[in-house]
Design an enzyme around this catalytic site. Structure first.
Site, short mmCIF file in Angstrom:
data_model
loop_
_atom_site.label_atom_id
_atom_site.label_comp_id
_atom_site.label_asym_id
_atom_site.label_seq_id
_atom_site.Cartn_x
_atom_site.Cartn_y
_atom_site.Cartn_z
CG ASP A 212 41.85 41.84 51.48
OD1 ASP A 212 41.22 41.13 52.28
OD2 ASP A 212 42.99 42.30 51.72
CD GLU A 262 35.55 49.12 30.26
OE1 GLU A 262 36.23 48.07 30.08
OE2 GLU A 262 36.04 50.23 30.52
#
Length: 569
Positions: A212, A262
């Site tokens: 956002d 990751e």
């Protein structure tokens, strides 16, 4: 063995890059489905409708905020980034939702709101209880005023000053509602905290994030603060603005990408930025940053061949120039922030959507049939473009904007902060109709938190699901073809010539889309050997119907189901 390794590599690559051509369905949780009967949508309600979304044919869902929130801005004021609002469910409910979605082959994207917190967030409460210059206040943007006035002329997107004064005389910055204090992204603690938030949700199985206000995080806070009287829709497009689209924001997203990588497969992310699309917009989509960025130019375009063509050309060129094939374009026609396109596209070009809403939809009175025609054609065009498409809940039902909401029911802070001069976004957030009857058309067992119009009975899922000529059936067929046709997943894009009223393009292999923007039939002779796959209006081989679109296969190799060819109702 070599063939097996190559096959596994291709599967892994496809899984990793699913977002590049995905159809993503945005869910506004409070307005989707109410499982516990309190009038507000919730996470168990979403889980109960996943079969519907699987049948619709989308690839992923994007969940607007479901975090604990005082709802100063519809959930985009977050008081706990690692929790679930008790009105919407529990963390266990969220985990069940993710697991259920994955079993159905649906990816899950969630909103992350990093520009500001709620004023009820523990950090902000501590900031208010701490003295000026304290570490607690440094997490936010606190400043002394000037002669009893705010520190600068910065303006809130929701109206009025972007500064609010606190009891000890200092002011804090809020680019949105006063219940949404902006964070200081020059503070290392803030940066570390959001990395931990990303990992928290990634560990619970989410596949990506919608970021956002992605362009607002890093601000120029060097003293003295610079004035900035404009909002981000009128920026100097060079990164020099003190509030928006500064170069430093990309350092933040490179650190986020390290976290995303990751995981296996790496997480995706898409940036929300409402500033005018330009060469800098697509920097957010670089492969070492978020990978995707919303380009809202299509949503902002007027209903004309030239406007749509120019928008598409600029977006394709901008994406390729920055990220090349490593990223992908995003296309969107409606969201929780704008009037629904089934109404918006029917407005005259000179009409203001804000003024129309303020008149309760009476000035001008729009032609709803025109809106449905244009919405169907625009959607068919959008789904044929290269990249990913983002749908907003209810557009597959042809829902209109609810312009007639009573003033006393409005909840959007835009209405209140503008002093009643801008009606706001509640009209696109009215809860969905699932059945033809009941106190909330099947949304729940009680009336919904925003009043639904009576004519939505005929727009409900129940009313449309078995009607082959409905908008819902039209969307299902379009998404089925998009999934099955190789050209609509990865085919090369090329413009084709046509009448001045027509927008025509091809995707290889052997696919063509044509759109008629005129309110009258336009000559269109399909290439020899082609056949209609899907159309939003009648096709007779000589003319393209008014305000309609058609998909063509340029050979007869595929045997695909057909829509009746009538305008979806």
């Amino acid at each position: 063995m070599i063939e097996m390794l190559l096959e596994n590599h291709n599967i892994r690559e496809a899984k990793t890059d699913w977002w590049k051509d995905a159809v993503v369905y945005q869910i506004y949780p409070r307005s989707f489905a109410d499982a516990n009967g309190d009038g507000m949508g919730d996470l168990p309600g979403v889980t109960s409708k996943l079969a519907y979304l699987q049948d619709l044919g989308v690839d992923a869902i994007w969940m607007s905020p479901f975090y604990p929130s005082p709802l100063a801005d519809g959930g985009y004021d977050v008081s706990d980034y690692c929790g679930v609002d008790t009105r919407l469910g529990t963390l266990e409910d969220f985990e069940v939702l993710v697991e259920s979605a994955h079993r159905r082959g649906l990816k899950v994207i969630i909103d992350i709101v990093p520009n500001h917190t709620s004023s009820e967030h523990p950090w902000f409460r501590k900031a208010l209880a701490s003295p000026p210059g304290s570490p607690e206040r440094d997490r936010y943007i606190f400043r002394d005023g000037k002669g009893g006035q705010p520190p600068t002329d910065w303006q809130s997107h929701f109206g009025g000053s972007a500064w609010e004064q606190v009891a000890d005389g200092q002011w804090y910055c809020h680019l949105f509602d006063k219940g949404q204090p902006d964070l200081n992204w020059g503070n290392g603690e803030v940066r570390a905290y959001f990395l931990s938030v990303l990992r928290f949700w990634a560990d619970r199985g989410v596949d990506g994030f919608r970021v956002d206000v992605a362009h607002s995080l890093v601000k120029d806070l060097s003293e003295p603060l610079r004035d900035q009287p404009k909002l981000d829709r009128a920026l100097p497009l060079d990164g020099s603005d003190p509030l928006y689209d500064r170069d430093g924001v990309h350092e933040v997203y490179r650190s986020w990408r390290e976290v995303f990588n990751e995981y296996d497969p790496p997480l995706m992310a898409v940036a929300e930025t409402w500033s005018p699309a330009n060469s800098r917009t697509f920097l957010y989509a670089r492969p070492d940053e978020l990978g995707q960025v919303f380009d809202f130019s299509l949503l902002k375009s007027s209903w004309s061949r030239d406007s749509y063509r120019d928008t598409i050309k600029a977006s394709l060129a901008g994406q390729h120039s920055i990220a090349g094939h490593a990223g992908s374009n995003t296309w969107v026609l409606s969201s929780h922030d704008v009037p629904r396109h089934a109404s918006r596209l029917a407005l005259p070009a000179e009409a203001s959507a804000d003024d129309w809403l303020l008149s309760d939809g009476l000035h001008p009175v729009i032609d709803e049939d025109c809106g449905q025609r244009r919405a169907s054609a625009a959607t068919l065009m959008m789904l044929a473009l290269p990249g990913s498409a983002y749908l907003y809940q209810g557009e597959e039902l042809g829902l209109r904007e609810v312009s007639e909401l009573r003033r006393e029911t409005l909840q959007d802070p835009v209405w209140h902060r503008s002093g009643g001069t801008v009606k706001g976004r509640d009209g696109c957030r009215v809860p969905l109709p699932w059945t033809k009857g009941g106190p909330s058309f099947g949304f729940g067992s009680k009336p919904a938190w925003l009043e639904q119009p009576d004519d939505w009975a005929d727009r409900s899922v129940e009313a449309q699901v078995n009607d082959p000529g409905s908008m819902l059936s039209f969307y299902k067929l379009a998404l089925q073809h998009r999934r099955n046709l190789p050209a609509l997943r990865s085919g090369e894009f090329a413009w084709e010539t046509g009448a001045p009223e027509l927008l025509v393009f091809t995707r290889s292999p052997a696919f063509m889309c044509a759109v008629n923007f005129a309110p009258y039939p336009v000559p269109f002779e399909a290439p020899g050997g082609s056949r209609v796959v899907l159309s939003s209006g009648p096709v007779d081989g000589q003319y393209l119907a008014p305000e309609s679109a058609v998909w063509l296969i340029l050979d007869s190799a595929a045997d695909l189901p057909r829509h009746p060819g009538d305008v979806p109702s």
